[in-house]
Design a protein around this motif. Structure first.
Motif, short mmCIF file in Angstrom:
data_model
loop_
_atom_site.label_atom_id
_atom_site.label_comp_id
_atom_site.label_asym_id
_atom_site.label_seq_id
_atom_site.Cartn_x
_atom_site.Cartn_y
_atom_site.Cartn_z
N GLU A 1 28.27 -20.71 16.33
CA GLU A 1 29.32 -19.74 15.99
C GLU A 1 28.69 -18.49 15.36
O GLU A 1 29.13 -17.37 15.59
CB GLU A 1 30.31 -20.40 15.02
CG GLU A 1 31.49 -19.53 14.59
CD GLU A 1 32.39 -19.12 15.75
OE1 GLU A 1 32.55 -19.90 16.70
OE2 GLU A 1 32.92 -17.98 15.69
N ASN B 1 33.03 -17.98 24.61
CA ASN B 1 32.15 -19.06 24.98
C ASN B 1 32.56 -19.65 26.33
O ASN B 1 33.72 -19.96 26.54
CB ASN B 1 32.24 -20.12 23.87
CG ASN B 1 31.16 -21.17 23.97
OD1 ASN B 1 30.37 -21.17 24.91
ND2 ASN B 1 31.13 -22.06 23.00
N ARG C 1 32.89 -26.30 20.44
CA ARG C 1 31.60 -25.74 20.85
C ARG C 1 30.61 -26.88 21.14
O ARG C 1 30.53 -27.82 20.36
CB ARG C 1 31.12 -24.90 19.66
CG ARG C 1 29.81 -24.24 19.79
CD ARG C 1 29.60 -23.37 18.55
NE ARG C 1 30.58 -22.27 18.55
CZ ARG C 1 30.50 -21.22 19.34
NH1 ARG C 1 29.51 -21.09 20.17
NH2 ARG C 1 31.42 -20.27 19.27
#
Lengths: 142, 436
Positions: B219, B235, B324
């Protein structure tokens, strides 16, 4: 107050001349220079004819370059003159962090450059004892 | 605020309908898979010979896993489920870590892939009026062609710049006022570092968004890219075995990556016990294709680690979100007996403002001890060239890393732009320890 340009330089072949190439291209003259080695990198300190222009040109090419005030004092080129200057600083408990010198006019004048904690105050003390503290222009014209 | 959306009927589909669609597509996929020699054998082993045997999505759990080694062993055509006449394109992996793997696509497969990428692009807030510069490799690497066709379908003006040649990338961005780019995060950081030496300032560019993917990143790295360019970065997750880009993507809310569940079933398992993990726990992503005829893959072990994000996204899409990607289970380093993910190191480095845009993790053996060396570039504007400050910085980096990974590394500081970057995926870890 005189200023020196400090530049972060990777410790490998070709990096120092990348710095000198930039200065040459800007027609900036180097008056004095030292390099401190820290294994993977070094910091070069340069006294140049135009410190502002040198810093901008180096930063433009991606170098980490900064200006630092430096106490530059003209001393006579004879035995004992550096000692006389350092005595003044010692009397006032002023610590010298880094220093280098060069002879400007053999047998007449030398210049001693120092990084100290409070360069303005130190300059006042040195000048009060009759020594010449140089600014950028004077430094370059000596 | 109106949510930008490409295919509302599918993207906002009710969960119940989505699951019914998944089951129908899974049955089709098994039927396709049974045409490939590899799956004929593999599914016969568990007694599955007819797609109708699958009565619920839960039945998927009875099917065997497919591994990267299976794909390598089936090279070149053991997984091909259509005739060569029906196949339109193939992509192979680079094969740098062993035998290559291959994925074939039929016309419908490429159409489905393009559709998924188009959804991603719109979800991230780009539009047909954007100028899109695609800075990832064209050719076998799926990132280039994948985004290319998706962007064309959306109707963007596409600049197929491919990767590398930083100077030309910047000229193109300036000349054509590129508004959206697709690149690896490390390449964007490299590109920013090159701005000054190319004599280009940020305000001469029109960039507003970046799609970043193809390598795991933190991040902090995303924020750094956003701050450096003054843009939004989204992303993108994909892997060549699952087509490439377009598997999962962030929408404008940036709260996780929506996985297109009509095209893929994702299971998250414990990589050691191979058991499914409760929702929310981090584990290995196992994926099944639901739309690919030419090379269907069932329960493919991606080695990538992530977890589901709980709750609903404000955008209203019903396709669930992935956190993520934490890195590949293969990426984990064991240093002096301690498990360390390169992403943990990146997290720490990118929080330190004086750290520049690139870094390298090097492992060496000194006697019987592992030695971790972290090489970082410095951020030129924040480093004054004062030796004491540099020593302090070095110590601060080493201490912050020790606090995060329990190992104190040797830290090296390097000039901006001096560490090696590849134009594709950045090589972040160099392990010089002798193998046993």
């Amino acid at each position: 107050m005189a200023e020196q340009v400090s530049v972060f330089i990777g410790n490998k072949p070709g990096r120092l001349n990348a710095v000198t190439a930039i200065l040459r291209d800007c027609a900036i003259n180097i008056r004095a220079m030292t390099i401190a080695d820290h294994r993977d990198y070094g910091v070069a300190k340069l006294l140049v004819s135009d410190p502002q222009a040198a810093r901008l040109a180096l930063a433009d090419q991606g170098f980490a370059a900064a200006l630092q005030p430096v106490l530059a004092v003209a001393i006579e080129d004879r035995p004992g003159s550096l000692h006389d200057l350092l005595e003044i600083l010692s009397e006032h408990q002023i610590n010298v962090l880094d220093a280098y010198g060069f002879v400007s006019q053999p047998h007449r004048w030398a210049v001693w450059c120092m990084e100290v904690a409070d360069p303005v105050k130190a300059a006042g003390l040195v000048a009060a004892r009759g020594l010449r503290v140089l600014n950028d222009n004077e430094l370059y014209r000596m | 605020m109106k949510v930008p959306v490409w295919n509302p009927a599918v993207e906002f589909i009710e969960r119940e309908a989505l699951e019914a669609l998944q089951l129908a597509n899974l049955r089709k996929t098994v039927a396709w898979a049974l045409k490939a020699p590899f799956y004929q054998r593999k599914l016969a082993e568990v007694g599955l010979t007819h797609p109708g045997d699958l009565t619920s999505l839960r039945d998927l759990r009875d099917l065997p896993y497919t591994t990267k080694d299976d794909l390598r062993a089936a090279y070149p055509d053991g997984l091909l489920a259509v005739t060569l006449e029906q196949a339109l394109r193939l992509h192979t992996s680079s094969g740098t870590t062993g035998m290559p793997t291959v994925v074939y696509h039929s016309r419908q497969d490429l159409d489905c892939w393009t559709e998924l990428v188009a959804r991603c692009i719109i979800a991230a807030g780009a539009t047909a009026s954007d100028v899109f510069q695609n800075m990832t490799g064209y050719g076998m690497f799926t990132g280039g062609l994948g985004l290319h066709y998706g962007a064309e379908r959306v109707g963007m003006l596409v600049i197929p710049a491919s990767c590398g040649n930083t100077s030309r990338q910047l000229q193109l961005m300036r000349s054509f006022q590129t508004t959206v780019v697709h690149a690896t995060p490390s390449y964007l950081l490299h590109l920013h570092a090159a701005l000054a030496s190319e004599g280009i300032t940020r305000d001469q560019l029109a960039l507003r968004k970046a799609f970043i993917g193809a390598e795991p990143h933190s991040e902090q790295t995303r924020r750094k890219i956003e701050d450096l360019f003054g843009i939004d970065a989204y992303n993108s997750y994909g892997l060549s075995e699952m087509n490439g880009p377009g598997v999962a993507f962030e929408c404008v809310h940036k709260t996780g990556l929506h996985l297109w569940e009509d095209a893929y079933i994702l299971e998250i398992i414990d990589p050691d016990t191979l058991r499914p993990l409760p929702e929310g726990q981090t584990g290995e992503m196992v994926m099944t294709t639901l739309q690919r005829r030419a090379t269907p893959l069932l329960r493919y072990r991606t080695r990538d680690l992530s977890h589901w994000v709980s709750g609903n996204c404000p955008c209203g899409r019903t396709h669930r979100r992935l956190a993520r990607i934490k890195g590949r289970s293969d990426d984990m380093l064991i240093i002096g007996g301690v498990n360390v993910f390169p992403s943990q190191i990146e997290d720490v480095l990118m929080k330190i403002p004086e750290v520049g845009t690139n870094y390298l993790i090097q492992l060496e053996k000194r006697g019987s001890l592992d030695r971790l060396i972290v090489k970082t570039e410095i951020y030129a504007k924040l480093v004054a060239g004062d030796l004491h400050a540099l020593d302090d910085l070095r110590e601060r980096i080493a201490e912050s890393l020790r606090a995060a990974i329990l190992i104190k590394p040797a830290v090296e500081l390097h000039e901006p732009g001096s560490l090696p970057v590849s134009d594709g995926k950045a090589k972040r870890v160099v392990d010089l320890r002798p193998a046993f």
